[in-house]
Motif scaffolding. Structure first.
Motif, PDB file in Angstrom:
ATOM      1  N   MET A   1       1.335 -17.671  46.736  1.00 34.17           N
ATOM      2  CA  MET A   1       2.023 -16.798  47.654  1.00 34.17           C
ATOM      3  C   MET A   1       3.346 -16.383  47.012  1.00 34.17           C
ATOM      4  N   SER A   2       3.648 -15.116  47.031  1.00 36.36           N
ATOM      5  CA  SER A   2       4.914 -14.614  46.523  1.00 36.36           C
ATOM      6  C   SER A   2       5.834 -14.378  47.711  1.00 36.36           C
ATOM      7  N   LEU A   3       7.014 -14.987  47.686  1.00 38.16           N
ATOM      8  CA  LEU A   3       7.937 -14.887  48.810  1.00 38.16           C
ATOM      9  C   LEU A   3       8.861 -13.693  48.664  1.00 38.16           C
ATOM     10  N   GLN A   4       9.204 -13.114  49.774  1.00 41.05           N
ATOM     11  CA  GLN A   4      10.203 -12.057  49.840  1.00 41.05           C
ATOM     12  C   GLN A   4      11.480 -12.645  50.424  1.00 41.05           C
ATOM     13  N   LYS A   5      12.600 -12.031  50.102  1.00 40.77           N
ATOM     14  CA  LYS A   5      13.893 -12.479  50.612  1.00 40.77           C
ATOM     15  C   LYS A   5      13.837 -12.626  52.135  1.00 40.77           C
ATOM     16  N   GLY A   6      14.246 -13.804  52.634  1.00 39.17           N
ATOM     17  CA  GLY A   6      14.275 -14.063  54.065  1.00 39.17           C
ATOM     18  C   GLY A   6      12.981 -14.602  54.649  1.00 39.17           C
ATOM     19  N   GLN A   7      11.890 -14.542  53.888  1.00 40.36           N
ATOM     20  CA  GLN A   7      10.599 -15.010  54.391  1.00 40.36           C
ATOM     21  C   GLN A   7      10.623 -16.522  54.591  1.00 40.36           C
ATOM     22  N   ARG A   8       9.948 -16.983  55.652  1.00 40.81           N
ATOM     23  CA  ARG A   8       9.854 -18.404  55.973  1.00 40.81           C
ATOM     24  C   ARG A   8       8.396 -18.828  55.963  1.00 40.81           C
ATOM     25  N   VAL A   9       8.157 -20.030  55.427  1.00 43.92           N
ATOM     26  CA  VAL A   9       6.800 -20.593  55.449  1.00 43.92           C
ATOM     27  C   VAL A   9       6.884 -22.064  55.827  1.00 43.92           C
ATOM     28  N   ARG A  10       5.869 -22.556  56.527  1.00 44.34           N
ATOM     29  CA  ARG A  10       5.768 -23.974  56.872  1.00 44.34           C
ATOM     30  C   ARG A  10       5.199 -24.715  55.665  1.00 44.34           C
ATOM     31  N   LEU A  11       5.733 -25.872  55.371  1.00 49.54           N
ATOM     32  CA  LEU A  11       5.294 -26.643  54.210  1.00 49.54           C
ATOM     33  C   LEU A  11       4.141 -27.560  54.585  1.00 49.54           C
ATOM     34  N   THR A  12       2.966 -26.945  54.685  1.00 46.58           N
ATOM     35  CA  THR A  12       1.747 -27.694  54.969  1.00 46.58           C
ATOM     36  C   THR A  12       0.666 -27.239  54.004  1.00 46.58           C
ATOM     37  N   LYS A  13      -0.274 -28.126  53.760  1.00 51.00           N
ATOM     38  CA  LYS A  13      -1.422 -27.785  52.931  1.00 51.00           C
ATOM     39  C   LYS A  13      -2.464 -27.096  53.802  1.00 51.00           C
ATOM     40  N   ASP A  14      -3.469 -26.526  53.137  1.00 51.19           N
ATOM     41  CA  ASP A  14      -4.601 -25.994  53.890  1.00 51.19           C
ATOM     42  C   ASP A  14      -5.171 -27.119  54.739  1.00 51.19           C
ATOM     43  N   GLY A  15      -5.474 -26.828  55.984  1.00 50.47           N
ATOM     44  CA  GLY A  15      -5.979 -27.839  56.896  1.00 50.47           C
ATOM     45  C   GLY A  15      -4.877 -28.475  57.726  1.00 50.47           C
ATOM     46  N   VAL A 155      15.044 -25.660  52.329  1.00 46.86           N
ATOM     47  CA  VAL A 155      13.973 -26.405  52.976  1.00 46.86           C
ATOM     48  C   VAL A 155      14.652 -27.103  54.148  1.00 46.86           C
ATOM     49  N   TYR A 156      14.113 -26.911  55.348  1.00 52.41           N
ATOM     50  CA  TYR A 156      14.779 -27.430  56.538  1.00 52.41           C
ATOM     51  C   TYR A 156      13.766 -27.979  57.530  1.00 52.41           C
ATOM     52  N   ARG A 157      14.278 -28.907  58.361  1.00 48.40           N
ATOM     53  CA  ARG A 157      13.446 -29.512  59.399  1.00 48.40           C
ATOM     54  C   ARG A 157      13.454 -28.614  60.631  1.00 48.40           C
ATOM     55  N   GLU A 158      12.267 -28.454  61.176  1.00 49.79           N
ATOM     56  CA  GLU A 158      12.139 -27.777  62.466  1.00 49.79           C
ATOM     57  C   GLU A 158      11.116 -28.574  63.254  1.00 49.79           C
ATOM     58  N   GLY A 159      11.609 -29.267  64.269  1.00 50.09           N
ATOM     59  CA  GLY A 159      10.738 -30.205  64.966  1.00 50.09           C
ATOM     60  C   GLY A 159      10.370 -31.311  63.995  1.00 50.09           C
ATOM     61  N   GLY A 160       9.113 -31.610  63.877  1.00 48.09           N
ATOM     62  CA  GLY A 160       8.664 -32.627  62.941  1.00 48.09           C
ATOM     63  C   GLY A 160       8.194 -32.068  61.612  1.00 48.09           C
ATOM     64  N   ASP A 161       8.363 -30.762  61.409  1.00 46.93           N
ATOM     65  CA  ASP A 161       7.865 -30.119  60.197  1.00 46.93           C
ATOM     66  C   ASP A 161       8.999 -29.694  59.272  1.00 46.93           C
ATOM     67  N   TRP A 162       8.676 -29.621  57.987  1.00 47.98           N
ATOM     68  CA  TRP A 162       9.572 -29.027  57.008  1.00 47.98           C
ATOM     69  C   TRP A 162       9.142 -27.585  56.796  1.00 47.98           C
ATOM     70  N   LYS A 163      10.117 -26.693  56.675  1.00 46.67           N
ATOM     71  CA  LYS A 163       9.851 -25.283  56.406  1.00 46.67           C
ATOM     72  C   LYS A 163      10.678 -24.832  55.216  1.00 46.67           C
TER      73      LYS A 163
END
Length: 187
Positions: A1-15, A155-163
């Motif tokens: 995945m190529s990120l664009q400025k300001g884009q956010r993604v959740r740090l999880t694997k497929d599944g 990389v930041y915490r949101e709830g119990g997830d890292w994003k």
């Protein structure tokens, strides 16, 4: 995945499985200069660093002169002073399971130790790699800015997830300590 400025993604694997360890890779190339007697490469010394924050306050830092946070959750794997070679020139490894619970944000920055601006740096990129599955995201610096530092991502915490959020904004800093006071607006 190529990120664009300001884009956010959740740090999880497929599944939906949460990531436990990630690496941030930084790469760049020396400047190629043409001259009367041919071309030559000018070395660039970019430095990858990560600043850990808790409730908006800096609490620890990993960089070329402090290769590990006090708790060992973040490790810098060493300084590259030239940008020569393929792939990642500097790497920071983050064990998300060991990051203290009070730490809510990790800000990844790049500074130009000798003061070259990002207008002079070629082929700079930052990427996030899952230890087991390979590259998760890549952020490429294009259209270099007339600054000596870049806030690459957080990389930041949101709830119990890292994003992860790609930032890509310029700052004026040649060393990480000069950058820290400028990072509050990115939290």
């Amino acid at each position: 995945m190529s990120l664009q400025k300001g884009q956010r993604v959740r740090l999880t694997k497929d599944g939906g499985q949460k990531l436990t360890q990630v690496r941030m890779g930084l790469g760049w190339d020396p400047i190629r200069k043409g001259g009367l007697f041919g071309s030559r490469e000018v070395e660039i010394d970019l430095d990858a660093s990560v600043v850990l924050f808790a409730s908006g306050q800096p609490v620890d830092l990993a960089f070329y002169n402090n290769l590990s946070t006090r708790d060992g959750s973040v490790r810098h794997l060493g300084d590259n002073r030239t940008g020569e070679g393929d792939g990642d020139d500097e790497t920071i490894v983050v064990d998300l399971t060991r990051v203290p619970v009070h730490v809510d944000t990790l800000v990844f920055i790049v500074t130009s130790y000798a003061g070259q601006t990002f207008q002079q740096v070629q082929n700079a990129f930052c990427r996030l790699i899952d230890h087991a599955d390979g590259e998760l995201a890549r952020y490429t610096l294009t259209g270099g800015l007339p600054v000596t530092g870049m806030v690459m991502a957080k990389v930041y915490r949101e709830g119990g997830d890292w994003k992860l959020q790609a930032i890509g904004d310029g700052i004026n800093a040649k060393v990480p300590g000069e950058a820290v006071p400028q990072l509050a607006k990115f939290l």
